[in-house]
Design a protein around this motif. Sequence first.
Motif, PDB file in Angstrom:
ATOM      1  N   ALA A 336      64.910  10.437  18.410  1.00 36.04           N
ATOM      2  CA  ALA A 336      65.500  11.829  18.476  1.00 36.04           C
ATOM      3  C   ALA A 336      66.825  11.576  17.858  1.00 36.04           C
ATOM      4  O   ALA A 336      67.179  12.637  17.625  1.00 36.04           O
ATOM      5  N   MET A 337      67.569  10.604  18.157  1.00 36.93           N
ATOM      6  CA  MET A 337      68.901  10.718  17.434  1.00 36.93           C
ATOM      7  C   MET A 337      68.866  11.083  16.027  1.00 36.93           C
ATOM      8  O   MET A 337      69.565  11.708  15.340  1.00 36.93           O
ATOM      9  N   LYS A 338      67.641  10.486  15.128  1.00 39.54           N
ATOM     10  CA  LYS A 338      67.481  10.756  13.880  1.00 39.54           C
ATOM     11  C   LYS A 338      67.090  12.296  13.512  1.00 39.54           C
ATOM     12  O   LYS A 338      67.530  12.434  12.586  1.00 39.54           O
ATOM     13  N   MET A 339      66.145  12.596  14.508  1.00 39.74           N
ATOM     14  CA  MET A 339      65.769  14.070  14.223  1.00 39.74           C
ATOM     15  C   MET A 339      66.919  15.024  14.673  1.00 39.74           C
ATOM     16  O   MET A 339      67.367  15.834  13.665  1.00 39.74           O
ATOM     17  N   ASN A 340      67.893  14.571  15.302  1.00 41.13           N
ATOM     18  CA  ASN A 340      69.160  15.511  15.743  1.00 41.13           C
ATOM     19  C   ASN A 340      70.081  15.421  14.377  1.00 41.13           C
ATOM     20  O   ASN A 340      71.079  16.037  14.289  1.00 41.13           O
ATOM     21  N   GLY A 342      69.108  15.282  11.393  1.00 44.92           N
ATOM     22  CA  GLY A 342      68.531  15.657  10.218  1.00 44.92           C
ATOM     23  C   GLY A 342      67.446  15.148   9.706  1.00 44.92           C
ATOM     24  O   GLY A 342      67.033  15.751   8.755  1.00 44.92           O
ATOM     25  N   VAL A 343      67.000  13.969  10.107  1.00 46.29           N
ATOM     26  CA  VAL A 343      65.620  13.550   9.612  1.00 46.29           C
ATOM     27  C   VAL A 343      64.552  14.225  10.064  1.00 46.29           C
ATOM     28  O   VAL A 343      64.212  14.725  11.359  1.00 46.29           O
ATOM     29  N   LYS A 344      63.539  14.282   9.145  1.00 48.94           N
ATOM     30  CA  LYS A 344      62.162  15.033   9.561  1.00 48.94           C
ATOM     31  C   LYS A 344      61.130  14.227  10.383  1.00 48.94           C
ATOM     32  O   LYS A 344      61.361  12.972  10.160  1.00 48.94           O
ATOM     33  N   ARG A 357      73.956   7.921  13.894  1.00 49.30           N
ATOM     34  CA  ARG A 357      75.271   8.275  14.313  1.00 49.30           C
ATOM     35  C   ARG A 357      75.576   9.665  14.446  1.00 49.30           C
ATOM     36  O   ARG A 357      76.081  10.208  15.213  1.00 49.30           O
ATOM     37  N   LYS A 358      74.916  10.454  13.527  1.00 46.09           N
ATOM     38  CA  LYS A 358      75.284  11.917  13.452  1.00 46.09           C
ATOM     39  C   LYS A 358      74.620  12.454  14.477  1.00 46.09           C
ATOM     40  O   LYS A 358      74.977  13.461  15.119  1.00 46.09           O
ATOM     41  N   GLY A 359      73.081  12.047  14.651  1.00 49.18           N
ATOM     42  CA  GLY A 359      72.411  12.636  15.726  1.00 49.18           C
ATOM     43  C   GLY A 359      73.235  12.327  17.467  1.00 49.18           C
ATOM     44  O   GLY A 359      72.707  13.068  18.105  1.00 49.18           O
ATOM     45  N   CYS A 360      73.862  11.186  17.271  1.00 49.75           N
ATOM     46  CA  CYS A 360      74.575  10.703  18.491  1.00 49.75           C
ATOM     47  C   CYS A 360      75.216  11.856  19.276  1.00 49.75           C
ATOM     48  O   CYS A 360      75.858  11.989  20.631  1.00 49.75           O
ATOM     49  N   ALA A 361      75.595  12.803  18.517  1.00 53.23           N
ATOM     50  CA  ALA A 361      76.578  13.812  18.897  1.00 53.23           C
ATOM     51  C   ALA A 361      75.988  14.737  20.387  1.00 53.23           C
ATOM     52  O   ALA A 361      76.557  14.952  21.074  1.00 53.23           O
ATOM     53  N   THR A 498      71.197  29.157  22.747  1.00 52.22           N
ATOM     54  CA  THR A 498      69.815  29.759  22.899  1.00 52.22           C
ATOM     55  C   THR A 498      68.843  29.992  21.509  1.00 52.22           C
ATOM     56  O   THR A 498      67.819  30.528  21.662  1.00 52.22           O
ATOM     57  N   ASP A 499      69.296  29.388  20.444  1.00 47.75           N
ATOM     58  CA  ASP A 499      68.563  28.995  19.254  1.00 47.75           C
ATOM     59  C   ASP A 499      67.699  27.618  19.507  1.00 47.75           C
ATOM     60  O   ASP A 499      68.485  26.731  19.303  1.00 47.75           O
ATOM     61  N   PRO A 500      66.456  27.959  19.575  1.00 42.91           N
ATOM     62  CA  PRO A 500      65.892  26.451  19.681  1.00 42.91           C
ATOM     63  C   PRO A 500      65.911  25.774  18.418  1.00 42.91           C
ATOM     64  O   PRO A 500      65.551  24.473  18.351  1.00 42.91           O
ATOM     65  N   HIS A 501      66.309  26.160  17.384  1.00 38.01           N
ATOM     66  CA  HIS A 501      66.402  25.540  16.154  1.00 38.01           C
ATOM     67  C   HIS A 501      67.658  24.891  15.651  1.00 38.01           C
ATOM     68  O   HIS A 501      68.036  23.896  15.045  1.00 38.01           O
TER      69      HIS A 501
END
Length: 559
Positions: A336-340, A342-344, A357-361, A498-501
């Motif tokens: 999930a961190m990788k998806m957050n 930007g990884v597909k 590291r980026k997704g950990c935000a 409120t934007d799911p994307h």
Amino acid sequence: MADFTSDIAIARAASKKPIMEIGARLGIPSEHLLPYGHDKAKVSAEFIAASKGGRDGKLILVTAINPTPAGEGKTTTTVGLGDGLNRIGKKAMICIREASLGPNFGIKGGAAGGGFSQVVPMEDMNLHFTGDFHAITTAHNLLAALIDNHIYWGNELNIDIRRIAWRRVMDMNDRALRAITCSLGGVANGFPRETGFDITVASEVMAILCLATDLKDLEKRLGNIIVGYRRDRSPVFARDLKADGAMTVLLRDAMQPNLVQTLENNPAFVHGGPFANIAHGCNSVVATTTALKLADYVVTEAGFGADLGAEKFFDIKCRKAGLKPDAAVIVATVRAMKMNGGVKKDDLAAENIDAVRKGCANLGRHVQNVKKFGVPVVVAINHFVSDTEAEIQAVKDYVATLGAEAILCRHWAQGSAGIEDLARKVVELAESGQAQFAPLYPDDMKLIEKIETIATEIYHAGEVIADKSVRDQLRQWEEQGYGHLPICMAKTQYSFSTDPHLRGAPTGHTVPVREVRLSAGAGFIVVITGEIMTMPGLPRTPSSEKIFINDQGQIEGLF
């Protein structure tokens, strides 16, 4: 343990103990257990009333980051932690919600944990179980029928049929019923009007059942439901229709918590099921408060990410029930961190430390938010076989910068043996006395300010947009004596916005309030934002297409 590859195979191989034996371990006499077969039972209201004295155990909340298609495993971690606490010698119970049929046959699937951290019987829990949702649906729709019947027979209460606030419900995703016209077909069928259906888990009756303390409180809350308004805008209550007594009768058994067990034969209450994206997302107060009298540690969960479930657990359930949580666990996964980051989804198997590291935000935002409630936090990294040591360490290093600890958990594959480290950390936090719980906002704050506080403090939004009609409605409710109520935000679970994307940890975004609904019986204001729907729809390929009974008479495809 056996090398099983699916949740259902593991569940079918479970060595379940008779439910009376599970109850006996908690000190519940057999005469106070109403059995549903051999592996589940309801606990009597008499026993619950008798258990209200004495000290409480420690209350542990399990919450999570915003859900992603990669999976997080919040319920699996809740079950695993309960088993882990028992493994290290603590008397622990689990309290989770019941599953709704709508998402089971839609896209979400079952909701009883996974791998070797499950609650059983899995098939029953994900289908009709003990009939609680049917009772809630029926009680809700009885009130709806009484409203139209009252109007048909002369409308003595002078209900304005343009201002009827009570919709109907069903426990299924059916977008065609979101907006309907009823009472067509002539004089004998009543007065035609526009109405619609919500899903049962969004029903105020569901919320009331989950917040009521006993049958008397339940009946009072049901009577306080506002069904509509007269032409002078004065409210009409369910008690005015004399509906509260019959509704309580329908809900008598549903008020009793359901006792089941984990794969490791540890006790679990599974009771109530409001969604967290459109309702308050917590299991029943009765189940939680009873469990606190029966166990030294009670592990409960709140739906979806901490921006929704945990906030509502703290600001609604704990506020209303006087609960004081001792520690919180935030569940995250490397995937999930990788998806957050930007990884597909198709690329998640490849190591990508920068994306982690980026997704950990997103995780960091949740950690900081939960700390705002004065509750100590630990992060559970729910392990996947594709995780690399470097990726796991990246999450641990990031969480350490927040003054917290991230612990790798292998409970899916190993059961309680894989989550001992987290169990010990939870005990350490709960016994430390660090918890100084307080809700996010005071009761006497203006309603619009409560909405803005949640939006800015939890969602990190820049502003709340609400039409004059919404603001006027909130002011009117304050004048009518409802200004002290907490807020129940209906918002997408996939993002802080409120934007799911919009993944990660966005700031400065806008929260548009589309509608507000007064749940006077439950005791909160529902605030509907963005495109959120209180009646979900089915996906293009619903899960129901893969559900069937095999040649051995077993259910396939539900998990």
